[in-house]
Design a protein around this motif. Structure first.
Motif, short mmCIF file in Angstrom:
data_model
loop_
_atom_site.label_atom_id
_atom_site.label_comp_id
_atom_site.label_asym_id
_atom_site.label_seq_id
_atom_site.Cartn_x
_atom_site.Cartn_y
_atom_site.Cartn_z
N SER A 41 54.84 -35.61 -3.06
CA SER A 41 54.53 -34.21 -3.34
C SER A 41 53.03 -33.95 -3.24
CB SER A 41 55.01 -33.84 -4.74
OG SER A 41 54.27 -34.55 -5.73
N ARG A 42 52.67 -32.69 -3.11
CA ARG A 42 51.25 -32.34 -3.02
C ARG A 42 50.50 -32.71 -4.29
NH1 ARG A 42 51.04 -26.32 -0.17
NH2 ARG A 42 51.93 -26.96 1.86
N ARG A 43 51.20 -32.74 -5.41
CA ARG A 43 50.53 -33.06 -6.67
C ARG A 43 50.22 -34.53 -6.81
NH1 ARG A 43 52.02 -34.63 -11.76
NH2 ARG A 43 54.23 -34.72 -11.17
N GLN A 44 51.15 -35.40 -6.39
CA GLN A 44 50.97 -36.83 -6.59
C GLN A 44 50.36 -37.57 -5.41
OE1 GLN A 44 53.67 -39.39 -8.74
NE2 GLN A 44 55.10 -37.68 -9.01
N ALA A 45 50.71 -37.16 -4.19
CA ALA A 45 50.30 -37.92 -3.01
C ALA A 45 48.79 -38.17 -2.92
CB ALA A 45 50.79 -37.21 -1.74
N PRO A 46 47.93 -37.22 -3.24
CA PRO A 46 46.49 -37.49 -3.12
C PRO A 46 45.99 -38.64 -3.99
CG PRO A 46 46.89 -35.13 -3.22
CD PRO A 46 48.18 -35.80 -3.56
N SER A 47 46.68 -38.92 -5.10
CA SER A 47 46.22 -39.99 -5.99
C SER A 47 46.81 -41.34 -5.61
CB SER A 47 46.58 -39.67 -7.43
OG SER A 47 47.98 -39.62 -7.61
N LEU A 48 47.82 -41.36 -4.74
CA LEU A 48 48.51 -42.61 -4.38
C LEU A 48 48.02 -43.13 -3.04
CD1 LEU A 48 52.14 -41.68 -5.49
CD2 LEU A 48 50.34 -42.80 -6.81
N GLN A 49 46.71 -43.16 -2.85
CA GLN A 49 46.12 -43.54 -1.57
C GLN A 49 45.60 -44.98 -1.61
OE1 GLN A 49 46.37 -41.54 1.17
NE2 GLN A 49 47.63 -40.37 -0.27
N PRO A 50 45.62 -45.66 -0.46
CA PRO A 50 45.11 -47.04 -0.40
C PRO A 50 43.68 -47.13 -0.89
CG PRO A 50 46.33 -46.50 1.60
CD PRO A 50 46.20 -45.22 0.83
N GLY A 51 43.44 -48.15 -1.71
CA GLY A 51 42.11 -48.36 -2.28
C GLY A 51 42.02 -48.01 -3.74
N ASN A 52 42.92 -47.17 -4.23
CA ASN A 52 42.89 -46.80 -5.64
C ASN A 52 43.47 -47.92 -6.50
OD1 ASN A 52 41.74 -44.33 -5.19
ND2 ASN A 52 43.63 -43.15 -5.41
N SER A 53 42.88 -48.12 -7.66
CA SER A 53 43.43 -49.06 -8.65
C SER A 53 44.38 -48.30 -9.56
CB SER A 53 42.30 -49.69 -9.48
OG SER A 53 41.53 -50.56 -8.68
N VAL A 54 45.46 -48.97 -9.96
CA VAL A 54 46.50 -48.32 -10.76
C VAL A 54 47.02 -49.28 -11.83
CG1 VAL A 54 47.29 -46.68 -9.00
CG2 VAL A 54 48.23 -49.00 -9.03
N HIS A 55 47.52 -48.69 -12.90
CA HIS A 55 48.34 -49.45 -13.84
C HIS A 55 49.78 -49.23 -13.43
CE1 HIS A 55 49.33 -51.60 -17.46
NE2 HIS A 55 50.18 -50.64 -17.80
N VAL A 56 50.53 -50.32 -13.27
CA VAL A 56 51.86 -50.27 -12.68
C VAL A 56 52.91 -50.60 -13.73
CG1 VAL A 56 53.34 -51.17 -10.84
CG2 VAL A 56 50.86 -51.16 -10.53
N ALA A 57 53.94 -49.78 -13.79
CA ALA A 57 55.15 -50.11 -14.54
C ALA A 57 56.31 -50.12 -13.55
CB ALA A 57 55.40 -49.09 -15.65
N TRP A 58 57.01 -51.26 -13.46
CA TRP A 58 58.12 -51.39 -12.51
C TRP A 58 59.41 -51.57 -13.29
CZ3 TRP A 58 61.55 -55.53 -11.57
CH2 TRP A 58 62.31 -55.41 -10.40
N ARG A 59 60.45 -50.95 -12.79
CA ARG A 59 61.75 -51.03 -13.47
C ARG A 59 62.87 -51.03 -12.45
NH1 ARG A 59 62.21 -46.80 -18.02
NH2 ARG A 59 60.59 -48.20 -18.82
N ALA A 60 63.85 -51.91 -12.66
CA ALA A 60 65.02 -51.97 -11.79
C ALA A 60 66.17 -52.59 -12.56
CB ALA A 60 64.74 -52.78 -10.53
N ARG A 61 67.37 -52.33 -12.12
CA ARG A 61 68.53 -52.92 -12.78
C ARG A 61 68.62 -54.40 -12.48
NH1 ARG A 61 73.94 -53.68 -11.70
NH2 ARG A 61 73.72 -52.79 -9.62
N LEU A 62 68.31 -54.78 -11.21
CA LEU A 62 68.33 -56.18 -10.80
C LEU A 62 66.97 -56.54 -10.19
CD1 LEU A 62 71.83 -56.30 -9.04
CD2 LEU A 62 71.27 -57.09 -11.36
N ASP A 63 66.59 -57.79 -10.32
CA ASP A 63 65.28 -58.22 -9.86
C ASP A 63 65.10 -58.06 -8.36
OD1 ASP A 63 62.69 -59.60 -10.45
OD2 ASP A 63 63.53 -61.10 -9.08
N GLU A 64 66.19 -58.23 -7.58
CA GLU A 64 66.06 -58.17 -6.13
C GLU A 64 66.04 -56.75 -5.59
OE1 GLU A 64 70.45 -59.13 -7.11
OE2 GLU A 64 68.45 -59.70 -7.81
N GLN A 65 66.21 -55.76 -6.43
CA GLN A 65 66.19 -54.37 -5.97
C GLN A 65 64.76 -53.89 -5.75
OE1 GLN A 65 68.42 -52.53 -9.18
NE2 GLN A 65 70.25 -52.40 -7.88
#
Length: 248
Positions: A41-65
Protein backbone atom coordinates in the motif's frame (compact mmCIF):
# COMPACT_ATOMS: atom_id res chain seq x y z
CA UNK A 1 5.61 -20.95 15.35
CA UNK A 2 6.90 -17.45 16.00
CA UNK A 3 10.04 -15.45 16.72
CA UNK A 4 11.28 -11.89 16.88
CA UNK A 5 14.61 -10.54 15.64
CA UNK A 6 16.39 -7.54 14.17
CA UNK A 7 16.89 -7.39 10.43
CA UNK A 8 17.83 -5.39 7.35
CA UNK A 9 15.52 -5.33 4.35
CA UNK A 10 17.07 -6.79 1.19
CA UNK A 11 14.12 -6.58 -1.16
CA UNK A 12 10.38 -6.87 -1.62
CA UNK A 13 7.84 -7.73 -4.28
CA UNK A 14 4.15 -7.08 -4.57
CA UNK A 15 1.82 -9.94 -3.68
CA UNK A 16 -1.72 -9.37 -4.79
CA UNK A 17 -3.22 -5.92 -4.79
CA UNK A 18 -2.01 -4.61 -1.44
CA UNK A 19 0.35 -7.11 0.17
CA UNK A 20 4.10 -7.63 -0.25
CA UNK A 21 6.61 -10.39 0.31
CA UNK A 22 9.58 -8.86 2.09
CA UNK A 23 13.08 -10.36 2.23
CA UNK A 24 15.30 -9.55 5.22
CA UNK A 25 18.64 -10.63 6.58
CA UNK A 26 18.12 -11.17 10.29
CA UNK A 27 20.63 -11.37 13.10
CA UNK A 28 19.71 -14.86 14.33
CA UNK A 29 17.43 -16.40 11.68
CA UNK A 30 19.40 -15.74 8.50
CA UNK A 31 17.90 -14.64 5.22
CA UNK A 32 14.15 -14.89 5.62
CA UNK A 33 11.03 -14.04 3.66
CA UNK A 34 7.59 -13.21 4.98
CA UNK A 35 4.26 -11.80 3.90
CA UNK A 36 3.48 -8.26 5.02
CA UNK A 37 -0.24 -7.57 4.83
CA UNK A 38 -0.76 -4.14 3.37
CA UNK A 39 2.94 -3.95 2.52
CA UNK A 40 2.18 -2.91 -1.03
CA UNK A 41 0.00 0.00 0.00
CA UNK A 42 1.00 3.63 -0.37
CA UNK A 43 1.16 3.94 3.40
CA UNK A 44 3.51 1.03 4.09
CA UNK A 45 5.54 0.51 0.91
CA UNK A 46 7.81 3.56 1.32
CA UNK A 47 9.08 2.26 4.67
CA UNK A 48 9.72 -1.30 3.44
CA UNK A 49 12.62 -0.42 1.16
CA UNK A 50 16.01 -2.17 0.87
CA UNK A 51 18.55 -0.75 3.29
CA UNK A 52 16.17 0.00 6.14
CA UNK A 53 16.70 -1.71 9.49
CA UNK A 54 13.62 -3.28 11.07
CA UNK A 55 12.46 -5.15 14.12
CA UNK A 56 10.89 -8.36 12.80
CA UNK A 57 8.12 -10.49 14.23
CA UNK A 58 7.45 -13.68 12.23
CA UNK A 59 4.52 -15.99 12.72
CA UNK A 60 3.32 -19.13 10.94
CA UNK A 61 1.37 -22.26 11.76
CA UNK A 62 4.23 -24.48 10.55
CA UNK A 63 7.95 -23.74 10.40
CA UNK A 64 8.22 -24.55 6.68
CA UNK A 65 5.52 -22.06 5.69
CA UNK A 66 6.24 -18.59 4.32
CA UNK A 67 4.63 -17.01 7.34
CA UNK A 68 3.68 -13.42 8.06
CA UNK A 69 5.94 -10.55 9.05
CA UNK A 70 5.16 -7.64 11.27
CA UNK A 71 7.90 -5.07 10.67
CA UNK A 72 8.77 -1.97 12.63
CA UNK A 73 11.35 0.31 11.02
CA UNK A 74 14.14 1.06 13.49
CA UNK A 75 16.42 2.94 11.13
CA UNK A 76 15.20 4.46 7.87
CA UNK A 77 18.17 4.95 5.58
CA UNK A 78 16.78 3.77 2.21
CA UNK A 79 15.75 7.23 1.02
CA UNK A 80 19.22 8.59 1.79
CA UNK A 81 20.93 5.67 0.02
CA UNK A 82 18.74 5.97 -3.07
CA UNK A 83 19.79 9.58 -3.61
CA UNK A 84 23.23 8.54 -4.85
CA UNK A 85 23.74 6.19 -7.78
CA UNK A 86 26.67 4.33 -6.24
CA UNK A 87 24.90 3.57 -2.96
CA UNK A 88 21.68 2.55 -4.73
CA UNK A 89 23.62 0.05 -6.86
CA UNK A 90 25.57 -1.08 -3.78
CA UNK A 91 22.38 -2.00 -1.93
CA UNK A 92 21.25 -4.03 -4.95
CA UNK A 93 24.63 -5.78 -5.18
CA UNK A 94 24.68 -6.60 -1.47
CA UNK A 95 21.28 -8.22 -1.81
CA UNK A 96 22.48 -10.29 -4.77
CA UNK A 97 25.44 -11.56 -2.77
CA UNK A 98 23.41 -12.43 0.32
CA UNK A 99 20.91 -14.36 -1.80
CA UNK A 100 23.68 -16.83 -2.51
CA UNK A 101 23.26 -18.05 1.07
CA UNK A 102 20.68 -20.72 1.90
CA UNK A 103 17.43 -19.27 3.17
CA UNK A 104 17.03 -19.35 6.97
CA UNK A 105 20.66 -20.27 7.54
CA UNK A 106 21.95 -18.07 10.43
CA UNK A 107 24.99 -15.88 9.76
CA UNK A 108 25.15 -13.52 12.76
CA UNK A 109 28.62 -12.17 11.99
CA UNK A 110 27.62 -11.43 8.40
CA UNK A 111 24.56 -9.58 9.66
CA UNK A 112 26.75 -7.41 11.90
CA UNK A 113 29.10 -6.74 8.97
CA UNK A 114 26.22 -5.78 6.68
CA UNK A 115 24.83 -3.40 9.30
CA UNK A 116 28.20 -1.65 9.56
CA UNK A 117 28.70 -1.48 5.79
CA UNK A 118 25.26 -0.25 4.85
CA UNK A 119 25.39 2.60 7.34
CA UNK A 120 28.20 4.29 5.37
CA UNK A 121 27.39 3.38 1.77
CA UNK A 122 26.36 6.91 0.85
CA UNK A 123 29.89 8.14 1.67
CA UNK A 124 31.85 7.65 -1.59
CA UNK A 125 35.22 7.71 0.16
CA UNK A 126 34.25 4.71 2.31
CA UNK A 127 31.74 2.81 0.19
CA UNK A 128 34.24 1.13 -2.15
CA UNK A 129 36.50 -0.03 0.65
CA UNK A 130 33.60 -1.38 2.69
CA UNK A 131 31.99 -3.22 -0.23
CA UNK A 132 35.29 -4.82 -1.29
CA UNK A 133 35.79 -6.04 2.26
CA UNK A 134 32.23 -7.35 2.30
CA UNK A 135 32.92 -9.37 -0.84
CA UNK A 136 35.88 -10.98 0.94
CA UNK A 137 33.61 -11.84 3.86
CA UNK A 138 31.04 -13.35 1.50
CA UNK A 139 33.69 -15.53 -0.15
CA UNK A 140 34.58 -16.86 3.28
CA UNK A 141 30.92 -17.41 4.26
CA UNK A 142 30.41 -19.41 1.06
CA UNK A 143 33.45 -21.58 1.78
CA UNK A 144 35.88 -19.91 -0.63
CA UNK A 145 37.78 -17.62 1.70
CA UNK A 146 41.16 -16.26 0.61
CA UNK A 147 44.27 -16.83 2.73
CA UNK A 148 45.80 -13.38 3.05
CA UNK A 149 47.64 -13.87 6.35
CA UNK A 150 50.91 -15.37 5.11
CA UNK A 151 52.98 -15.87 1.96
CA UNK A 152 52.14 -18.99 -0.03
CA UNK A 153 55.81 -19.43 -0.98
CA UNK A 154 57.69 -18.61 2.22
CA UNK A 155 55.12 -18.70 5.01
CA UNK A 156 56.19 -15.22 6.07
CA UNK A 157 53.70 -12.59 7.19
CA UNK A 158 55.50 -9.43 6.12
CA UNK A 159 55.43 -7.39 2.91
CA UNK A 160 52.45 -9.22 1.38
CA UNK A 161 51.78 -7.47 -1.93
CA UNK A 162 50.22 -10.04 -4.25
CA UNK A 163 47.59 -12.80 -4.43
CA UNK A 164 47.76 -15.95 -6.53
CA UNK A 165 44.79 -16.19 -8.93
CA UNK A 166 44.84 -19.99 -8.59
CA UNK A 167 45.23 -20.61 -4.88
CA UNK A 168 43.81 -17.40 -3.46
CA UNK A 169 46.82 -17.10 -1.16
CA UNK A 170 48.93 -14.03 -0.49
CA UNK A 171 52.46 -13.74 -1.90
CA UNK A 172 55.24 -11.53 -0.54
CA UNK A 173 57.10 -8.90 -2.52
CA UNK A 174 60.29 -10.90 -3.01
CA UNK A 175 58.60 -14.22 -3.75
CA UNK A 176 56.11 -12.69 -6.17
CA UNK A 177 58.33 -10.24 -8.04
CA UNK A 178 59.34 -12.66 -10.84
CA UNK A 179 55.65 -13.44 -11.52
CA UNK A 180 54.05 -10.12 -10.68
CA UNK A 181 52.39 -9.87 -14.10
CA UNK A 182 50.45 -13.08 -13.37
CA UNK A 183 49.45 -12.11 -9.83
CA UNK A 184 46.79 -9.83 -8.42
CA UNK A 185 47.82 -6.83 -6.39
CA UNK A 186 46.81 -7.05 -2.73
CA UNK A 187 45.53 -3.61 -1.66
CA UNK A 188 46.60 -2.68 1.84
CA UNK A 189 43.09 -1.94 3.09
CA UNK A 190 41.97 -5.56 2.59
CA UNK A 191 44.39 -6.84 5.20
CA UNK A 192 44.67 -4.08 7.79
CA UNK A 193 43.26 -0.92 9.26
CA UNK A 194 43.64 2.30 7.30
CA UNK A 195 44.10 5.91 8.30
CA UNK A 196 42.33 7.33 5.25
CA UNK A 197 40.10 6.03 2.44
CA UNK A 198 41.88 4.34 -0.49
CA UNK A 199 42.53 5.97 -3.84
CA UNK A 200 40.87 4.94 -7.09
CA UNK A 201 43.74 2.69 -8.21
CA UNK A 202 43.61 0.70 -4.97
CA UNK A 203 39.84 0.28 -5.21
CA UNK A 204 40.14 -0.97 -8.78
CA UNK A 205 42.78 -3.48 -7.71
CA UNK A 206 40.61 -4.70 -4.83
CA UNK A 207 37.55 -5.25 -7.00
CA UNK A 208 39.62 -6.96 -9.69
CA UNK A 209 40.80 -9.38 -7.01
CA UNK A 210 37.44 -10.10 -5.38
CA UNK A 211 35.65 -10.12 -8.74
CA UNK A 212 37.94 -12.85 -10.06
CA UNK A 213 37.19 -15.20 -7.19
CA UNK A 214 33.49 -14.40 -7.08
CA UNK A 215 33.22 -15.21 -10.77
CA UNK A 216 35.40 -18.33 -10.81
CA UNK A 217 34.42 -19.90 -7.49
CA UNK A 218 30.85 -18.72 -6.91
CA UNK A 219 28.91 -17.56 -9.95
CA UNK A 220 30.36 -19.61 -12.83
CA UNK A 221 29.89 -22.99 -11.07
CA UNK A 222 26.23 -22.02 -10.61
CA UNK A 223 25.91 -21.22 -14.31
CA UNK A 224 25.43 -17.54 -13.50
CA UNK A 225 27.21 -14.26 -14.13
CA UNK A 226 28.31 -11.63 -11.66
CA UNK A 227 25.32 -9.29 -11.21
CA UNK A 228 25.25 -6.16 -13.37
CA UNK A 229 24.71 -4.09 -10.22
CA UNK A 230 28.36 -4.67 -9.30
CA UNK A 231 29.71 -3.08 -12.48
CA UNK A 232 27.17 -0.27 -12.21
CA UNK A 233 28.27 0.41 -8.63
CA UNK A 234 31.93 0.58 -9.63
CA UNK A 235 31.24 2.86 -12.57
CA UNK A 236 29.23 5.26 -10.42
CA UNK A 237 31.67 5.11 -7.51
CA UNK A 238 34.90 5.66 -9.39
CA UNK A 239 33.59 8.86 -10.92
CA UNK A 240 33.67 10.37 -7.45
CA UNK A 241 36.88 8.88 -6.01
CA UNK A 242 40.12 10.79 -6.59
CA UNK A 243 43.20 9.04 -8.02
CA UNK A 244 46.24 8.50 -5.86
CA UNK A 245 48.25 11.67 -5.32
CA UNK A 246 51.68 11.51 -6.98
CA UNK A 247 54.67 11.33 -4.67
CA UNK A 248 56.31 14.70 -4.23
Amino acid sequence: MEWTDDGIILGLRRHGEANAIVEVLTAAHGRHLGLVRGGGSRRQAPSLQPGNSVHVAWRARLDEQLGAFTLEVTQARAERLMRRAHSAFAVSHLGSLIRLLPERDPHPELYATLAAVIEHLDEPALAGMLLARFELVMLAELGFGLDLDSCAATGGRNDLLYVSPKSGRAVSRDAGEPWRAQLFALPYFLVGEVAEPPAMEDLQAAFELTGHFLARRVFEPRGAEVPDSRAAFLQALLRGVPPRRPDL
